[in-house]
Design a protein around this motif. Structure first.
Motif, PDB file in Angstrom:
ATOM      1  N   GLU A  78       0.832  -1.201   0.000  1.00 29.15           N
ATOM      2  CA  GLU A  78       0.000   0.000   0.000  1.00 29.15           C
ATOM      3  C   GLU A  78       0.867   1.253   0.000  1.00 29.15           C
ATOM      4  OE1 GLU A  78      -1.944  -2.946   2.975  1.00 29.15           O
ATOM      5  OE2 GLU A  78       0.066  -2.201   2.500  1.00 29.15           O
ATOM      6  N   SER A  79       0.297   2.328  -0.507  1.00 29.45           N
ATOM      7  CA  SER A  79       0.940   3.639  -0.453  1.00 29.45           C
ATOM      8  C   SER A  79      -0.140   4.702  -0.506  1.00 29.45           C
ATOM      9  CB  SER A  79       1.928   3.817  -1.610  1.00 29.45           C
ATOM     10  OG  SER A  79       1.250   3.731  -2.847  1.00 29.45           O
ATOM     11  N   GLY A  80       0.248   5.921  -0.181  1.00 33.07           N
ATOM     12  CA  GLY A  80      -0.672   7.039  -0.300  1.00 33.07           C
ATOM     13  C   GLY A  80      -1.252   7.553   0.996  1.00 33.07           C
ATOM     14  N   GLY A  81      -0.957   6.892   2.097  1.00 36.86           N
ATOM     15  CA  GLY A  81      -1.456   7.391   3.370  1.00 36.86           C
ATOM     16  C   GLY A  81      -0.753   8.673   3.770  1.00 36.86           C
ATOM     17  N   GLY A  82      -1.293   9.308   4.800  1.00 36.67           N
ATOM     18  CA  GLY A  82      -0.681  10.534   5.284  1.00 36.67           C
ATOM     19  C   GLY A  82      -1.605  11.300   6.188  1.00 36.67           C
ATOM     20  N   GLY A 118      -1.577  -6.631   2.779  1.00 33.27           N
ATOM     21  CA  GLY A 118      -0.429  -5.741   2.783  1.00 33.27           C
ATOM     22  C   GLY A 118      -0.050  -5.364   4.207  1.00 33.27           C
ATOM     23  N   GLN A 119       0.968  -4.545   4.329  1.00 36.46           N
ATOM     24  CA  GLN A 119       1.472  -4.139   5.640  1.00 36.46           C
ATOM     25  C   GLN A 119       0.700  -2.958   6.214  1.00 36.46           C
ATOM     26  OE1 GLN A 119       3.936  -5.750   7.486  1.00 36.46           O
ATOM     27  NE2 GLN A 119       3.461  -7.258   5.902  1.00 36.46           N
ATOM     28  N   GLY A 120      -0.054  -2.282   5.401  1.00 34.23           N
ATOM     29  CA  GLY A 120      -0.868  -1.173   5.889  1.00 34.23           C
ATOM     30  C   GLY A 120      -0.228   0.181   5.656  1.00 34.23           C
ATOM     31  N   THR A 121      -1.082   1.201   5.557  1.00 37.29           N
ATOM     32  CA  THR A 121      -0.629   2.574   5.435  1.00 37.29           C
ATOM     33  C   THR A 121      -1.482   3.436   6.366  1.00 37.29           C
ATOM     34  OG1 THR A 121      -0.149   4.372   3.873  1.00 37.29           O
ATOM     35  CG2 THR A 121      -2.123   3.073   3.437  1.00 37.29           C
ATOM     36  N   GLN A 122      -0.840   4.330   7.082  1.00 37.81           N
ATOM     37  CA  GLN A 122      -1.528   5.129   8.090  1.00 37.81           C
ATOM     38  C   GLN A 122      -2.237   6.313   7.455  1.00 37.81           C
ATOM     39  OE1 GLN A 122      -1.654   4.792  11.681  1.00 37.81           O
ATOM     40  NE2 GLN A 122      -3.200   6.406  11.421  1.00 37.81           N
ATOM     41  N   VAL A 123      -3.489   6.487   7.837  1.00 34.06           N
ATOM     42  CA  VAL A 123      -4.267   7.664   7.449  1.00 34.06           C
ATOM     43  C   VAL A 123      -4.615   8.420   8.719  1.00 34.06           C
ATOM     44  CG1 VAL A 123      -6.428   8.496   6.475  1.00 34.06           C
ATOM     45  CG2 VAL A 123      -5.171   6.644   5.346  1.00 34.06           C
ATOM     46  N   THR A 124      -4.186   9.649   8.796  1.00 37.14           N
ATOM     47  CA  THR A 124      -4.459  10.493   9.953  1.00 37.14           C
ATOM     48  C   THR A 124      -5.298  11.679   9.513  1.00 37.14           C
ATOM     49  OG1 THR A 124      -2.361   9.828  10.968  1.00 37.14           O
ATOM     50  CG2 THR A 124      -3.430  11.800  11.839  1.00 37.14           C
ATOM     51  N   VAL A 125      -6.405  11.898  10.193  1.00 29.65           N
ATOM     52  CA  VAL A 125      -7.318  12.988   9.859  1.00 29.65           C
ATOM     53  C   VAL A 125      -7.389  13.930  11.048  1.00 29.65           C
ATOM     54  CG1 VAL A 125      -9.627  13.619   9.090  1.00 29.65           C
ATOM     55  CG2 VAL A 125      -8.629  11.409   8.405  1.00 29.65           C
TER      56      VAL A 125
END
Length: 122
Positions: free
Chosen positions: A6-10, A113-120
């Motif tokens: 995964e990619s694109g978190g933030g 997948g390993q996961g991607t962090q999404v912070t809001v």
């Protein structure tokens, strides 16, 4: 075996948008179900969206705000997330299932997948 990355978190402000991507490699097949799940601290992993051909399912909590898509020519899947809320904050996981049609239960999925962090932020 299938590998998912995964990619694109933030970090994004409430009301903002993010697009997550999932790159599949290995013995992937176009007919596999591709899905997104998420897990917030102290909570169970929950279903977000899944796609297999024309079959698409969304969790009620994201329907109308999130859109799942896939590009079989590139072995990619995507999750477009709009109107993000603080409740959407979690680690988002890409998953693939060999069997079933758009399943929504984590145990139905074979690869993760390993996961991607999404912070809001509010």
């Amino acid at each position: 075996q299938v590998q998912l990355v995964e990619s694109g978190g933030g970090l994004v402000q409430a009301g903002g948008s993010l697009r997550l991507s999932c790159a599949a490699s290995g013995r992937t097949r176009n007919w596999y179900n591709m899905a997104w799940f998420r897990q917030a601290p102290g909570k169970e992993r929950e279903f977000v969206a899944t796609i297999r051909g024309a079959y698409i399912n969304y969790a009620d909590s994201v329907a109308g705000r999130f859109t799942i898509a896939r590009d079989n020519t590139r072995n990619m899947s995507y999750l477009q997330m709009n109107s993000l809320k603080p409740d959407d904050m979690a680690v988002y996981y890409c998953a693939a299932a060999r069997f079933g049609t758009a399943p929504t239960i984590p145990r139905d999925y074979d690869y993760w997948g390993q996961g991607t962090q999404v912070t809001v932020s509010s």
